[in-house]
Structures are given as C-alpha cells and as structure tokens.
Motif scaffolding. Sequence first.
Motif, PDB file in Angstrom:
ATOM      1  N   LEU A 184      34.169  50.658  37.256  1.00  0.00           N
ATOM      2  CA  LEU A 184      33.179  50.847  38.320  1.00  0.00           C
ATOM      3  C   LEU A 184      32.099  49.762  38.323  1.00  0.00           C
ATOM      4  O   LEU A 184      30.962  50.000  38.735  1.00  0.00           O
ATOM      5  N   GLY A 185      32.481  48.574  37.852  1.00  0.00           N
ATOM      6  CA  GLY A 185      31.593  47.421  38.008  1.00  0.00           C
ATOM      7  C   GLY A 185      31.665  46.899  39.441  1.00  0.00           C
ATOM      8  O   GLY A 185      32.609  47.190  40.173  1.00  0.00           O
ATOM      9  N   LYS A 186      30.649  46.128  39.845  1.00  0.00           N
ATOM     10  CA  LYS A 186      30.642  45.555  41.197  1.00  0.00           C
ATOM     11  C   LYS A 186      31.873  44.668  41.407  1.00  0.00           C
ATOM     12  O   LYS A 186      32.305  43.965  40.504  1.00  0.00           O
ATOM     13  N   SER A 187      32.400  44.687  42.589  1.00  0.00           N
ATOM     14  CA  SER A 187      33.527  43.813  42.907  1.00  0.00           C
ATOM     15  C   SER A 187      33.263  43.104  44.224  1.00  0.00           C
ATOM     16  O   SER A 187      32.716  43.689  45.160  1.00  0.00           O
ATOM     17  N   ASP A 188      33.663  41.837  44.284  1.00  0.00           N
ATOM     18  CA  ASP A 188      33.599  41.114  45.567  1.00  0.00           C
ATOM     19  C   ASP A 188      34.980  41.054  46.198  1.00  0.00           C
ATOM     20  O   ASP A 188      35.217  40.296  47.124  1.00  0.00           O
ATOM     21  N   GLY A 189      35.885  41.849  45.638  1.00  0.00           N
ATOM     22  CA  GLY A 189      37.212  41.933  46.221  1.00  0.00           C
ATOM     23  C   GLY A 189      38.204  40.937  45.643  1.00  0.00           C
ATOM     24  O   GLY A 189      39.387  40.982  45.965  1.00  0.00           O
ATOM     25  N   THR A 190      37.726  40.057  44.762  1.00  0.00           N
ATOM     26  CA  THR A 190      38.639  39.033  44.216  1.00  0.00           C
ATOM     27  C   THR A 190      39.059  39.347  42.774  1.00  0.00           C
ATOM     28  O   THR A 190      39.812  38.585  42.175  1.00  0.00           O
ATOM     29  N   ASP A 191      38.570  40.464  42.206  1.00  0.00           N
ATOM     30  CA  ASP A 191      38.896  40.797  40.814  1.00  0.00           C
ATOM     31  C   ASP A 191      40.400  41.003  40.622  1.00  0.00           C
ATOM     32  O   ASP A 191      41.086  41.525  41.500  1.00  0.00           O
ATOM     33  N   VAL A 192      40.851  40.594  39.453  1.00  0.00           N
ATOM     34  CA  VAL A 192      42.239  40.882  39.077  1.00  0.00           C
ATOM     35  C   VAL A 192      42.239  42.251  38.399  1.00  0.00           C
ATOM     36  O   VAL A 192      41.335  42.565  37.626  1.00  0.00           O
ATOM     37  N   GLY A 193      43.230  43.075  38.731  1.00  0.00           N
ATOM     38  CA  GLY A 193      43.273  44.423  38.152  1.00  0.00           C
ATOM     39  C   GLY A 193      43.062  45.455  39.249  1.00  0.00           C
ATOM     40  O   GLY A 193      43.271  45.167  40.437  1.00  0.00           O
ATOM     41  N   LYS A 194      42.645  46.645  38.854  1.00  0.00           N
ATOM     42  CA  LYS A 194      42.484  47.710  39.846  1.00  0.00           C
ATOM     43  C   LYS A 194      41.142  47.629  40.549  1.00  0.00           C
ATOM     44  O   LYS A 194      40.117  47.344  39.932  1.00  0.00           O
ATOM     45  N   ILE A 195      41.183  47.893  41.835  1.00  0.00           N
ATOM     46  CA  ILE A 195      39.975  47.897  42.659  1.00  0.00           C
ATOM     47  C   ILE A 195      39.908  49.221  43.412  1.00  0.00           C
ATOM     48  O   ILE A 195      40.931  49.762  43.809  1.00  0.00           O
TER      49      ILE A 195
END
Lengths: 279, 279
Positions: A247-258
Amino acid sequence: MKQVSKIKELRSLIQDAKQDGKRIGFVPTMGYLHEGHLALVNEARKNTDVVVMSIFVNPLQFGEGEDFETYPRSEERDREMAEGKGVDILFLPDAEEMYPRPMRSAVNILQGTDVMCGASRPGHFNGVATVVLKLFNMVDPDAAFFGQKDAQQVAVIENMIKDFNMNIKIFPAPIVREKDGLAMSSRNINLSPAERKEAPEIYKILQQAAALIRNGKADTAMKEASEKLYALKAEVDYLELRTFPDLGKSDGTDVGKIILAAAVKYEKVRLIDNIIWEQ
Amino acid sequence: MKQVSKIKELRSLIQDAKQDGKRIGFVPTMGYLHEGHLALVNEARKNTDVVVMSIFVNPLQFGEGEDFETYPRSEERDREMAEGKGVDILFLPDAEEMYPRPMRSAVNILQGTDVMCGASRPGHFNGVATVVLKLFNMVDPDAAFFGQKDAQQVAVIENMIKDFNMNIKIFPAPIVREKDGLAMSSRNINLSPAERKEAPEIYKILQQAAALIRNGKADTAMKEASEKLYALKAEVDYLELRTFPDLGKSDGTDVGKIILAAAVKYEKVRLIDNIIWEQ
C-alpha cells in the motif's frame, strides 16, 4: 451442518475434527451472505477438510456514526445458505460471548492504515485485526479465506499473521460481482433504487482507469476517473493507486502488484471496490 | 536437550511431540538463568510432558536509555543450567529470526499499564505482550510459566490470554530469593558491591509494611516504607499498594488479593520486588 454459539462447543467440535487428522478451513463473515461469501466456502472446501464459518457483526470495527445498527442481518437465511453450500460448522456467537468484559488488550496495526479505508475509518483495522485474532485463536484453522474486495483488510491480516508468527495460510479470493459489475456486498441491500442503479459505474470507472494505467497513462487515468466519480450522486471517499500488499504510493509504473481502489458514500451505505493486477 | 535457533526447527520438534500426545510447557526467559527460572522449569516438568524454554533478550520491551545493551547474557552457562534442569527444547533465536522486518502489527495493552512499572516504562508491556504472543504462536504451549516477581507482567499476560481467547493456562510461580531476601533477578549481577549489600533492604521494607497493612494500618505502613525506601542509596521509582491482578488502587482493606510492590533504581540496575497476599 453443526451450529454453535459458544466458544467451548466450537473448540470441542474442532478438537474432534483435528484428532481425526482433518485440516480446518475458516471463513469469517459478518453474515448476510452473498455469492462472494459462498465463493470463499468453495475455496475452503477445495483446500481443507472441515469448513468453519463464523457470523458475527463485530462492534469493535465500526466507528461512531457508521452503520453498525443498520448492517443487514438475517440469521435464518444465512444458516440455509451456509448449509446448502457445505459449511460443516457454523459459529454464531453473540457480543457477550465475544466480549464478556471490556477489552484490556487489542491489536494495533502500525503501518498501512493511514491510507485508503484506514484513513477514513480510524480504528477500523485495529477492530478487524483484534476480532480476527480472537476468532483465529478459537478456530485454530490451517487456512482462512478472505475476499479481495476488502483488499486492505487482506493486507492487514497477512501482515498480522507474519508479525505474530501465526501458522495460518491465507487464501484471498477474487471479487464476485453482480451481472452489471457491482461488487457484491452485504451492504448493497441498503442502497436506494436510484443509488443501486448508479453504483455499477464505480467498477466501470475503475476498469477504464486501470486500462489507461496499464498503457502508461496513469496521470490521465486518475484525473478522468476522479472526475467521473465526483460526477456520481455519491460522495467520493477516495480514489487511490498503490502497490499491493504494501500500500505504498504508486505512479502506475511499479513492477509487481498494483491496486486501484475507490470508496464512495451513498446516503446509508459506503461502498468500496478495487482492481488488483500484476505488471 | 535439543537446541534450536530457527522457528521452523522449533515448530517441527513441537509438532512431533504433540503427535505423540505430549503436553507442552513453555518457560519464556531473557536468559542469564537463576534459581527463579529453574523453579519455573520444575513447575513445567510437574505439569506438562515436554518443557520448552526460550532465551531471547527482546529489544521491543526496552525503552530508550534502558539496559538492553548491558542486560547480562551468557549462552553457554544458560545452556548447561537448562539441560541440567531437564529442559527438553531450548529455543535461542536471534533478533533477525524474531523480527525479520519492521513490525506492522503489535499488541496494545489498554488497561493496567498506567501504574507501577507501566508508568515508568512506557511501551514496555506492549513490547512484552507482543513478543510473548509471538512466542506463544511459535511454541503453541498447553501451559506457560511466569515468575511472580514480574507481577504486572503476569497480570498483563493473563489479560491478553483472556482477551484474545488463547487456549493456554498460565502458572505464576512464587518469587525465589537469595538467602538475604533479595529477589533473584538476572540484573542483580550488575549491582555494585555496595548496592548489592543494601538491596535486601527492599524486601525487608516490604515485609514490615505488609505486616502493618494486614493489621489495618495501611497509612502508617506506606508512610514508613516510603521513608525507608527514600533513605536508601537507590532512587525510588514507586511504592504502590494495589488489588491484584486488576491493579486498582487499594487502601489495604480490599477483600481478595493485594499486591505491595516497589521499584528502585541503582546506578546501572532497576530492581523490582513485591509481596502478594489474599485477605
């Protein structure tokens, strides 16, 4: 199906099953069962030998002004559905059995509750974690089954299990939806007809946004989704894009589950929904 | 005696013992064993079939400026004493095994920690309860054994077990004392010779006060005991008369269990002692 309301009876039934070498699967619920719950029972039947379902509307996880009083309840209907689906032991404690005296100890969730539902429902996840810990200690399950609609709850429980070295495997199950896409929830019954008609929009908005995010257009996606949510009759509680289960912030480019998650408030009902994907 | 440092190995040994129908007794310690710990092992041997002892100096229960660094440690000596006394499984995890990542969940003690040791060691009992819950979940004991010297700890653990519906019986064991009356404690080794010489006074002061309280002279007793404690080289942390295990205020006339407890601080060591009686 055996139905019990006392912890002592429950423990005795489970001890018998364990002595026969059975693996215990546990489906904790607040009742007013729907297809989402029944999918959890199916999963439990697939993965364990004896399925225990609890039904308890836990006052500890409702904040002031929330819908503890109006949360839908229907014991008889629940019993029939549980039995029909193959639940082996139905545990129906009352509040006195669960909380015979004021609690002097509680679970404190230290991380991941300042966002999403945790931010708008202070203390909620402490109440959830505390009752789940109590139920786990009563049922002593090999595996427990939770719906991904309550994604943050799944994250909190998985963290608690690791932190406290509990020997229980968690199976998160996909969201079950009505034909029009609305995520199944016991609370849907408390929507007005007009709200019920509009509510499937939430999932459509999330779907469109998730597609854009996967195409690298997270900013546009979040802006458009937000505008569409605010155009609904409902009050918008949050729209968030985060890594899962951290549940860390994401800008949509993270690898892994979103996770793309939203919560809105109708007159009597707060609804949540989400889409989780791996990239 | 089997010695393990990994949770996985521990679980495997305990699972084997349980499959043989053995009852598990658990003695959690921070090591640097003394006769007090060994009395707990005796109790465990009397009441259960397989005795598990853990040795872990738990950083979570030490506050800033407390004696985590100087807490006495002696693994080899502990191992010999444990084996000599009949411990079956000695669990010696390191901090990485106990806390492989920052904790996201903890136990929060809601009541009874604003007095006695809880008042002077904020967060201490949350740290104790959290590590004890973790250890309980690793060992899955039928019974656990704690010394009454840490009376408030016993109260906190008993409450936690009730609140969380843990199926574990707690056996509190009486304080074991040196010949001169000083309550045995791993920390006594860190007293200077002059402090060690004076320290037995604490118990004498408590004894005299307890006798007066039993004779209905609680006010005089507390006043005199307080004066005597303040006359010591040690800094007085608290002197309290309370009901047990509720730890409510007592004027010495309560029916039921009463605790007279004191804590003092020497240069490197904080000592606690108490007398509990029923009236």
